[in-house]
Design a protein around this motif. Structure first.
Motif, PDB file in Angstrom:
ATOM      1  N   LEU A 148       4.846  -0.378 -13.290  1.00 23.93           N
ATOM      2  CA  LEU A 148       5.728   0.774 -13.489  1.00 23.93           C
ATOM      3  C   LEU A 148       5.296   1.589 -14.707  1.00 23.93           C
ATOM      4  O   LEU A 148       5.355   2.822 -14.694  1.00 23.93           O
ATOM      5  N   LYS A 149       4.851   0.884 -15.744  1.00 27.15           N
ATOM      6  CA  LYS A 149       4.386   1.581 -16.946  1.00 27.15           C
ATOM      7  C   LYS A 149       3.119   2.373 -16.661  1.00 27.15           C
ATOM      8  O   LYS A 149       2.911   3.465 -17.195  1.00 27.15           O
ATOM      9  N   LEU A 261      -3.630   1.353  -8.524  1.00 27.71           N
ATOM     10  CA  LEU A 261      -3.529   0.085  -9.249  1.00 27.71           C
ATOM     11  C   LEU A 261      -2.092  -0.211  -9.655  1.00 27.71           C
ATOM     12  O   LEU A 261      -1.662  -1.370  -9.648  1.00 27.71           O
ATOM     13  N   ALA A 262      -1.359   0.829 -10.003  1.00 28.47           N
ATOM     14  CA  ALA A 262       0.053   0.644 -10.347  1.00 28.47           C
ATOM     15  C   ALA A 262       0.834   0.091  -9.150  1.00 28.47           C
ATOM     16  O   ALA A 262       1.667  -0.808  -9.295  1.00 28.47           O
ATOM     17  N   ILE A 263       0.546   0.634  -7.959  1.00 27.66           N
ATOM     18  CA  ILE A 263       1.203   0.146  -6.742  1.00 27.66           C
ATOM     19  C   ILE A 263       0.818  -1.306  -6.475  1.00 27.66           C
ATOM     20  O   ILE A 263       1.663  -2.143  -6.147  1.00 27.66           O
ATOM     21  N   VAL A 264      -0.478  -1.621  -6.642  1.00 25.96           N
ATOM     22  CA  VAL A 264      -0.966  -2.977  -6.384  1.00 25.96           C
ATOM     23  C   VAL A 264      -0.331  -3.976  -7.352  1.00 25.96           C
ATOM     24  O   VAL A 264       0.146  -5.042  -6.942  1.00 25.96           O
ATOM     25  N   LEU A 265      -0.318  -3.655  -8.652  1.00 23.44           N
ATOM     26  CA  LEU A 265       0.259  -4.566  -9.638  1.00 23.44           C
ATOM     27  C   LEU A 265       1.759  -4.772  -9.395  1.00 23.44           C
ATOM     28  O   LEU A 265       2.270  -5.889  -9.533  1.00 23.44           O
ATOM     29  N   THR A 266       2.466  -3.686  -9.042  1.00 25.11           N
ATOM     30  CA  THR A 266       3.898  -3.802  -8.753  1.00 25.11           C
ATOM     31  C   THR A 266       4.124  -4.679  -7.525  1.00 25.11           C
ATOM     32  O   THR A 266       5.028  -5.527  -7.503  1.00 25.11           O
ATOM     33  N   PHE A 267       3.298  -4.491  -6.504  1.00 21.28           N
ATOM     34  CA  PHE A 267       3.394  -5.303  -5.281  1.00 21.28           C
ATOM     35  C   PHE A 267       3.135  -6.783  -5.585  1.00 21.28           C
ATOM     36  O   PHE A 267       3.876  -7.666  -5.126  1.00 21.28           O
ATOM     37  N   ILE A 268       2.094  -7.043  -6.363  1.00 21.66           N
ATOM     38  CA  ILE A 268       1.745  -8.432  -6.682  1.00 21.66           C
ATOM     39  C   ILE A 268       2.851  -9.087  -7.508  1.00 21.66           C
ATOM     40  O   ILE A 268       3.216 -10.245  -7.288  1.00 21.66           O
TER      41      ILE A 268
END
Length: 345
Positions: A148-149, A261-268
């Motif tokens: 999110l950041k 990458l923000a979407i991927v990290l949030t998903f993970i």
């Protein structure tokens, strides 16, 4: 949980392989400091990606499809995070005005230090997860927060002189304010002192440590098999040096990669958190989701190009912009090997 996984011979064999490759890199192909050209970067990038795919095939064949999918997913995530971090390396080299012929040496030793740091973090993280399973929810929450950041983060404000580690190094070790060829240390008035190149190396190491804080929890969301976690990290890191010289002139064009990458990290992170509710997302779905999001972010960056007001002055190989359709060096006349050029973010 696979806290310490893989037989001893697997760890020994993989470690010997990595040591041999690094020895060939620095001891044979890059024994003398020189500017890495675009063609050379292409070759080495192809070598490391090919080796990673061969290793993935071996994992599929001898450890099963689950481990193979875990390796591929982890490798793609780590490699994507590394590509996003290339821009920070550009900022570091620009800030310290590092000549192009010394950049590979800094990245080589930076990568070597990163391997040891990440190995330590992986074993510590695996041991903690094995003993305190609830830590996985802390990792998940941290990744959601980071994702999110990352949506809101637009610029990287690099101030190496204000870094606590840099201040600590300069307090206990005298440093020169100039480069002395490819040396990290020199003598001033008979006393040992670090060169400016050593300070750059310290900044790169500290930067990678910060990167690892994001990437290590992310890979643990994919698998807790320590061997798979480490090998996927290693292949991504080792390919980072050649990718830097390959993408240094165009990486700033992937402006939507950070969103991906923000979407991927949030998903993970969410994947780790929903385990508490008994919901387990299959690894094949994670692989497809990560691949689609990252490829989509790159395609969107190319289709909806935009310019930034930030200008980076960095010494790069003269032929770095060949993929953009610029004329070859032979056609455009003689140029200085280490001529500074501009790159727009």
């Amino acid at each position: 949980m696979d806290a310490i996984s893989g037989s001893t011979w697997l760890w020994v064999g993989f470690s010997v392989f990595i040591v041999c490759m690094l020895s060939l890199d620095l001891g044979l192909f890059n024994r003398k400091a020189h500017t890495i050209r675009y063609r050379e970067a292409w070759i080495w990038t192809g070598v490391w990606v090919t080796l990673a795919m061969i290793f993935a095939y071996l994992v599929f064949r001898y450890q099963g499809s689950l481990r193979g999918l875990e390796f591929l997913t982890g490798y793609i995530i780590e490699l994507s995070l590394s590509v996003d971090n290339l821009f920070v390396f550009l900022l570091i080299f620009s800030y310290f005005k590092v000549p192009a012929r010394f950049q590979h040496r800094v990245l080589f030793w930076g990568v070597l230090g990163a391997l040891f740091m990440r190995l330590t973090m992986i074993f510590v993280g695996a041991a903690l997860l094995d003993r305190f399973h609830w830590i996985i929810y802390i990792f998940g929450g941290f990744l959601v927060y980071t994702g999110l950041k990352m949506f809101k983060q637009e610029e990287t404000d690099l101030k190496p002189d204000q870094n606590p580690v840099v201040k600590l190094v300069t307090r206990f070790l005298p440093l020169t304010n100039y480069y002395e060829e490819q040396k990290f240390f020199t003598k001033v008035n008979g006393k040992r002192a670090g060169t400016l190149l050593f300070l750059v190396l310290v900044v790169v190491e500290v930067t990678d440590l910060v990167f690892a804080v994001d990437s290590i929890p992310a890979i643990f969301a994919v698998t807790t098999n320590t061997f798979i976690v480490y090998t996927s990290n290693v292949f991504a890191i080792l390919g980072l040096r050649s990718m830097y010289f390959l993408l240094a002139g165009v990486v700033e064009k992937f402006h939507y990669l950070r969103v991906g990458l923000a979407i991927v990290l949030t998903f993970i992170g969410a994947k780790m958190l929903i385990v508490a509710a008994g919901i387990h997302i299959p690894i094949w779905f994670s692989l497809i989701f990560v691949a689609v999001v990252l490829v989509g972010s790159v395609v969107a960056s190319l289709l909806f190009a935009k310019e930034s007001e930030t200008t980076i002055h960095v010494d790069l190989p003269p032929d770095f912009d060949l993929p953009l359709g610029e004329p070859d060096l032979e056609e455009s006349g003689p140029q200085e090997e280490d001529q500074p050029i501009e790159s727009r973010k």
